[in-house]
Write a protein that holds these residues in place. Structure first.
Motif, PDB file in Angstrom:
ATOM      1  N   ARG A  69      44.796  37.895  32.778  1.00 43.43           N
ATOM      2  CA  ARG A  69      45.686  37.361  33.823  1.00 43.43           C
ATOM      3  C   ARG A  69      46.435  36.111  33.369  1.00 43.43           C
ATOM      4  N   ARG A  95      35.895  42.569  42.566  1.00 40.21           N
ATOM      5  CA  ARG A  95      34.586  41.926  42.733  1.00 40.21           C
ATOM      6  C   ARG A  95      34.652  40.582  43.453  1.00 40.21           C
ATOM      7  N   LEU A  96      35.717  39.830  43.250  1.00 43.92           N
ATOM      8  CA  LEU A  96      35.771  38.518  43.892  1.00 43.92           C
ATOM      9  C   LEU A  96      35.914  38.616  45.410  1.00 43.92           C
ATOM     10  N   ARG A 140      34.845  46.855  40.360  1.00 46.17           N
ATOM     11  CA  ARG A 140      34.756  45.727  39.449  1.00 46.17           C
ATOM     12  C   ARG A 140      36.004  44.837  39.554  1.00 46.17           C
ATOM     13  N   GLU A 141      37.171  45.489  39.714  1.00 44.36           N
ATOM     14  CA  GLU A 141      38.418  44.725  39.844  1.00 44.36           C
ATOM     15  C   GLU A 141      38.425  43.902  41.124  1.00 44.36           C
ATOM     16  N   ASP A 147      41.050  42.790  35.241  1.00 45.30           N
ATOM     17  CA  ASP A 147      40.731  41.366  35.280  1.00 45.30           C
ATOM     18  C   ASP A 147      39.585  41.073  34.318  1.00 45.30           C
ATOM     19  N   GLN A 180      34.566  30.665  40.002  1.00 49.45           N
ATOM     20  CA  GLN A 180      34.542  30.752  38.543  1.00 49.45           C
ATOM     21  C   GLN A 180      35.599  31.732  38.044  1.00 49.45           C
ATOM     22  N   GLY A 181      35.768  32.792  38.835  1.00 47.56           N
ATOM     23  CA  GLY A 181      36.672  33.844  38.394  1.00 47.56           C
ATOM     24  C   GLY A 181      38.078  33.708  38.930  1.00 47.56           C
ATOM     25  N   ARG A 182      38.318  32.594  39.621  1.00 48.57           N
ATOM     26  CA  ARG A 182      39.635  32.427  40.249  1.00 48.57           C
ATOM     27  C   ARG A 182      40.712  32.205  39.188  1.00 48.57           C
ATOM     28  N   PRO A 183      41.877  32.813  39.360  1.00 49.58           N
ATOM     29  CA  PRO A 183      42.964  32.564  38.403  1.00 49.58           C
ATOM     30  C   PRO A 183      43.344  31.089  38.419  1.00 49.58           C
ATOM     31  N   ARG A 184      43.507  30.541  37.237  1.00 53.33           N
ATOM     32  CA  ARG A 184      43.868  29.122  37.166  1.00 53.33           C
ATOM     33  C   ARG A 184      45.347  28.941  36.922  1.00 53.33           C
TER      34      ARG A 184
END
Lengths: 232, 363
Positions: free
Chosen positions: B136, A153-154, A150-151, B93, A228-232
């Motif tokens: 995060r 997943r990207l 799950r961690e 995450d 969508q899940g990318r750190p911003r």
């Protein structure tokens, strides 16, 4: 130049009109490659996660084999599966050669190492301490496994994209084990080869365009999820 | 306080041929906070991993509430009665709430309980407003608070903290240390707290252990460890800056005269004449005066002549290294510094009481 323009015009006409032959070929392509990728995920993600975490003698060899497998020439895979399923071959009794199942088998052999290899990379880029923390929180082995996937997943979406991209566009293996039989084992790539060889460029271009669109839509969807899940 | 919760016996951890941890015996009692200090590479984290049942020792036995812990399927049962917080927050995450809920979810707790307990602990650690935020996006301090909430939510019988503040900036560390101290006192959670910071250990620890080279060299009440360090290494680590080798010349009713190079010191010690010893002096116990000044404190039995070698401001104090034939470190107030108008090369008298020195047998 006329040939190309005419081809493209015809192609869009065929697509818009929903030509039954084109539709059938597209559906079969999706079925075969979709199944192959799905099976590869079920095999590759657990195996890749295991290889990323486990320490045993010969692990490096196993990882090297997987990495080599990521670049298997489809023709060689086709040959291997053909020999395996040949009438007198070890699995000849199953009578699978020149069926969609044979094509799925071949594509799994192509996609599974890609998914496994990228899973190893995805799991290994996680902080090694995270595993310890999850165990300390009381995760069982299975829970740990699931949480790590799950961690990751990207980056794992990249594995799906690469796997799908590898098999949907592949022609050598499906041609050899499927035989490109009209209405049974003809898929987008093999049909494109056949139609262009016969001079039916309109049809060939139409098939090529569909293949491109398909590839694009699948990758666009996965990329969208990933971003969508990318750190911003 | 005297009920043992976690006990180890004859623990040995080997990495290849080298022994990284050797602990003959260590007991964590119910409700206490045991602080373990030591330099990097002392084996503190390894010991913590062994106690947290995250790493099997090469040999030795572990007992949890009197039950022997075996490295089989039961390990999960014991592990789930503890919680660990590491130097890095190591959050998943997902949202802060889901992170704090993770341990409960792994234990199959029901929704109501999760909502209840997570809500309470996020509140308690001052991050309730961040519950739906992605982990995060948190700052270092917030992330460590989330990590602590994730541990406290489990109501652990033993809490293991591995340098939880080491990566934080000083103000963040201060406030978190204060909150943690309050929470630990209120909940009475049995805690093992590993750090390399003396002040953190002193603030939190009921007992203090000093680890070096994979061994626990001393384990006692913090004030005892600081006042009477067991070895030279421990003395240095707990802040004794001057350690002088010498030989006992005479000793009568606990008052000994120790001969150093070129001088003699009067110290409290029970060692016999002829014994080789180390005289330990804390910088805050040394008084400096100008050579020509009258003796300000006649009870300070030891007076050594020297020259100021180095001066360094240290917050409200000055750290002065005096060359007395050997380097002697003194801490003086800013006021003394001005009054004495110290400069490098100034001739001074360093004085200290016989009771200020602590004498160790030299090995």
């Amino acid at each position: 130049m006329d040939l190309i323009w005419e081809g493209i015009r015809q192609a869009f006409w065929l697509i818009l009109q929903g030509d039954s032959e084109v539709l059938r070929i597209t559906l079969l392509s999706l079925q075969v490659s979709g199944s192959a990728v799905l099976i590869s995920l079920f095999l590759g993600i657990p195996l890749g996660t295991y290889l990323a975490l486990a320490r045993f003698p010969g692990r490096n060899l196993a990882v090297s084999l997987v990495n080599t497998g990521m670049g298997l020439p489809p023709v060689v895979v086709g040959l291997f599966v053909t020999l395996l399923l040949w009438r007198n071959g070890p699995l000849g009794i199953l009578d699978l050669l020149f069926t969609p199942i044979a094509m799925i088998i071949a594509q799994v052999i192509i996609a599974a190492p890609i998914v496994t290899g990228l899973t190893i990379a995805a799991i290994q880029q996680l902080n090694p301490q995270l595993r310890l923390q999850l165990l300390a929180l009381g995760a069982s082995r299975l829970q740990l496994f699931w949480l790590l996937i799950r961690e990751a997943r990207l980056p794992l979406l990249a594995a799906i994209m690469a796997g799908f991209g590898g098999v949907i566009s592949e022609v050598g293996a499906v041609m050899m084990v499927g035989g490109n039989i009209k209405g049974q084992t003809r898929v987008l790539t093999t049909a494109t080869v056949l139609e262009s060889r016969m001079g039916h460029f309109d049809l060939a271009i139409a098939l090529g365009v569909i293949l491109l669109l398909l590839s694009f839509v699948v990758n666009w969807a996965l990329t969208w999820i990933q971003q969508q899940g990318r750190p911003r | 306080m005297s009920v043992p919760v976690l006990e180890v016996r004859d623990i040995l951890v080997r990495y290849g041929p080298s022994v990284v941890l050797r602990v003959p015996s260590l007991t964590l009692f119910s409700g206490e906070i045991l602080a373990l200090i030591g330099p990097n590479g002392a084996g503190k984290s390894t010991l913590l991993r062994v106690l947290g049942l995250l790493e099997a020792p090469s040999q030795g036995e572990l007992y949890f509430s009197g039950q022997r812990v075996l490295w089989n399927a039961d390990i999960l049962y014991f592990r789930r009665r503890m919680a660990s917080v590491f130097q890095e927050p190591l959050l998943c995450d997902t949202t802060v709430f889901e992170n704090a809920a993770l341990g409960l979810r792994l234990r199959g707790a029901d929704r109501r309980e999760i909502l209840n307990r997570v809500g309470r602990w996020l509140e308690r650690l001052g991050i309730a407003a961040l519950a739906s935020q992605q982990a995060r996006t948190l700052s270092g301090g917030e992330a460590q608070r989330a990590s602590l909430a994730r541990a406290f939510v489990l109501d652990p019988e033993v809490l293991l903290l591995d340098e939880p503040f080491a990566a934080l900036d000083p103000p963040t560390r201060e406030s978190l240390l204060f909150d943690l101290d309050t929470i630990l006192r209120e909940t009475g959670t049995t805690t093992l707290f590993v750090t390399h910071d003396r002040s953190e250990a002193l603030l939190l620890g009921d007992r203090l252990g000093v680890m070096m080279g994979g061994e626990v060299l001393q384990l006692d009440l913090p004030e005892r460890v600081f006042a009477t360090p067991a070895t030279e290494e421990v003395a240095r680590f707990v802040g004794v800056e001057t350690i002088l080798p010498g030989k006992v010349i005479s000793q009568e009713r606990g008052l000994a005269v120790v001969g150093l190079e070129g001088t003699e010191l009067e110290v409290l010690a029970e060692h016999s004449p002829g014994e080789r010893v180390l005289v330990c002096l804390r910088p805050e116990d040394i008084t400096l005066s100008r050579k020509e000044d009258p003796i300000s404190d006649p009870s300070a039995g030891n007076r050594i002549y020297g020259r100021v070698r180095r001066l360094a401001p240290l917050g409200s104090q000055y750290r002065v290294v005096v060359d007395c034939g050997f380097p002697l470190v003194a801490l003086i107030t800013k006021q003394s510094y001005w009054e004495l108008s110290l400069k490098e090369g100034t001739e001074v008298i360093a004085s200290f009481k016989a009771s200020a020195a602590y004498v160790l047998k030299k090995h």
